[in-house]
Enzyme design. Structure first.
Site, short mmCIF file in Angstrom:
data_model
loop_
_atom_site.label_atom_id
_atom_site.label_comp_id
_atom_site.label_asym_id
_atom_site.label_seq_id
_atom_site.Cartn_x
_atom_site.Cartn_y
_atom_site.Cartn_z
N GLY A 48 0.78 -1.24 0.00
CA GLY A 48 0.00 0.00 0.00
C GLY A 48 0.80 1.29 0.00
O GLY A 48 0.39 2.27 -0.61
N GLU A 102 4.00 4.26 6.12
CA GLU A 102 2.84 3.38 5.92
C GLU A 102 1.71 4.17 5.27
O GLU A 102 1.58 5.38 5.48
CB GLU A 102 2.43 2.82 7.30
CG GLU A 102 1.20 1.96 7.34
CD GLU A 102 1.25 0.69 6.52
OE1 GLU A 102 1.59 0.77 5.32
OE2 GLU A 102 0.91 -0.37 7.06
N ASP A 106 -4.62 1.57 10.87
CA ASP A 106 -6.03 1.26 11.13
C ASP A 106 -6.09 0.68 12.55
O ASP A 106 -6.07 1.45 13.52
CB ASP A 106 -6.45 0.27 10.03
CG ASP A 106 -7.90 -0.16 10.05
OD1 ASP A 106 -8.76 0.67 10.27
OD2 ASP A 106 -8.15 -1.35 9.83
N LYS A 134 -6.75 6.14 11.26
CA LYS A 134 -8.14 5.96 11.70
C LYS A 134 -8.16 5.80 13.22
O LYS A 134 -8.10 4.66 13.72
CB LYS A 134 -8.72 4.67 11.09
CG LYS A 134 -8.97 4.69 9.59
CD LYS A 134 -9.63 3.35 9.19
CE LYS A 134 -9.72 3.14 7.71
NZ LYS A 134 -10.12 1.77 7.33
N PHE A 155 -13.90 2.37 5.13
CA PHE A 155 -12.96 1.70 4.24
C PHE A 155 -12.71 2.58 3.02
O PHE A 155 -13.65 3.08 2.39
CB PHE A 155 -13.52 0.33 3.82
CG PHE A 155 -12.51 -0.47 3.06
CD1 PHE A 155 -11.44 -1.08 3.72
CD2 PHE A 155 -12.59 -0.58 1.68
CE1 PHE A 155 -10.49 -1.79 3.01
CE2 PHE A 155 -11.63 -1.30 0.96
CZ PHE A 155 -10.59 -1.90 1.65
N ASP A 162 -5.94 -0.43 -1.55
CA ASP A 162 -6.70 -1.33 -2.42
C ASP A 162 -7.92 -1.93 -1.75
O ASP A 162 -8.01 -2.00 -0.52
CB ASP A 162 -5.81 -2.49 -2.85
CG ASP A 162 -5.51 -3.43 -1.69
OD1 ASP A 162 -5.01 -2.96 -0.66
OD2 ASP A 162 -5.82 -4.64 -1.79
P1 IMP Z 1 -3.78 -2.37 10.57
O1 IMP Z 1 -2.81 -3.48 10.83
O2 IMP Z 1 -5.19 -2.76 10.99
O3 IMP Z 1 -3.38 -1.04 11.16
O4 IMP Z 1 -3.94 -2.21 9.04
C1 IMP Z 1 -2.96 -1.73 8.28
C2 IMP Z 1 -3.03 -2.22 6.86
O5 IMP Z 1 -4.35 -2.58 6.45
C3 IMP Z 1 -2.61 -1.09 5.98
O6 IMP Z 1 -1.26 -1.23 5.67
C4 IMP Z 1 -3.46 -1.26 4.76
O7 IMP Z 1 -2.78 -2.04 3.82
C5 IMP Z 1 -4.68 -2.00 5.20
N1 IMP Z 1 -5.83 -1.09 5.39
C6 IMP Z 1 -6.30 -0.57 6.54
N2 IMP Z 1 -7.37 0.21 6.35
C7 IMP Z 1 -7.59 0.19 5.01
C8 IMP Z 1 -8.56 0.84 4.16
O8 IMP Z 1 -9.46 1.60 4.58
N3 IMP Z 1 -8.44 0.58 2.83
C9 IMP Z 1 -7.48 -0.24 2.31
N4 IMP Z 1 -6.56 -0.85 3.06
C10 IMP Z 1 -6.61 -0.65 4.40
MG MG Z 2 -0.49 -1.67 3.91
#
Ligand code: IMP
Ligand code: MG
Length: 178
Positions: A48, A102, A106, A134, A155, A162
């Site tokens: 991403g 990054e 999320d 977020k 999302f 993606d």
């Molecule tokens: P986390 O581990 O939950 O913080 O998520 C991080 C990863 O999830 C990011 O590197 C993104 O690749 C993916 N991600 C989180 N939220 C979104 C979104 O809203 N759209 C697309 N990819 C997301």
């Molecule tokens: Mg990512």
């Protein structure tokens, strides 16, 4: 284009090119200010972050370097809370000033795991730069030092982000239509 379809889902325009550019500039300004003379190593998380990292690096005006790791946690529009490491940390990070780059933080699970891996390599310092954050979804407690935009728990796709592999090429950011 105010609405787009990615696979079977419909998304509406959320963050414009101009807003993206200003947010990337804000992150770059912070790095330029804080890392003068420190030769930072940007460590970008694939897939991403590749677009954000390339825009960010071109706005950094001090000497800097870049390397990549590859992690995956999402499946469709949901985080799986299991982080798979696909390309690990191979760069010599000892005594380096590392900035993890990054696309989005999320739940924070991905970043939390990478922070553990990076700390083991004994860098001189570690900071985190993300394009989107977020806060409503965040479950961890690490500091996020540079944030482009703070968004609600929706999302999103575009600008490298993606849905099931697609939508990364959209130059603007779109959010899901409920
Ligand atoms: P986390 O581990 O939950 O913080 O998520 C991080 C990863 O999830 C990011 O590197 C993104 O690749 C993916 N991600 C989180 N939220 C979104 C979104 O809203 N759209 C697309 N990819 C997301
Ligand atoms: Mg990512």
């Amino acid at each position: 284009m105010t609405k787009v379809q990615v696979r079977e889902l419909v998304f509406e325009k959320f963050i414009s090119k101009e807003e993206i550019d200003a947010a990337v500039q804000k992150v770059a300004d912070g790095i330029n200010r804080d890392y003068e003379g420190k030769d930072p190593l940007l460590l970008a998380i694939l897939n991403g972050a590749f677009i954000f990292a390339s825009d960010l690096m071109r706005k950094i005006t001090i000497p800097c370097e870049i390397s990549f790791v590859k992690f995956a946690s999402y499946s469709g529009t949901l985080t799986t809370s299991k982080v798979r490491e696909l390309i690990g940390v191979d760069e010599e990070l000892k005594d380096r000033n590392v900035i993890i780059v990054e696309d989005i933080v999320d739940t924070g699970i991905t970043m939390d795991k990478l922070l553990l891996d990076v700390k083991k390599k004994k860098p001189a310092s570690i900071k985190v730069a993300c394009f989107c954050f977020k806060p409503e979804a965040f479950q961890k407690d690490f500091a996020i030092d540079y944030v482009g935009v703070i968004i609600p728990n929706d999302f999103i796709v575009g600008y490298g982000l993606d849905y099931d592999g697609q939508g990364r090429n959209l130059p603007e950011i779109y959010k899901i239509v409920e």
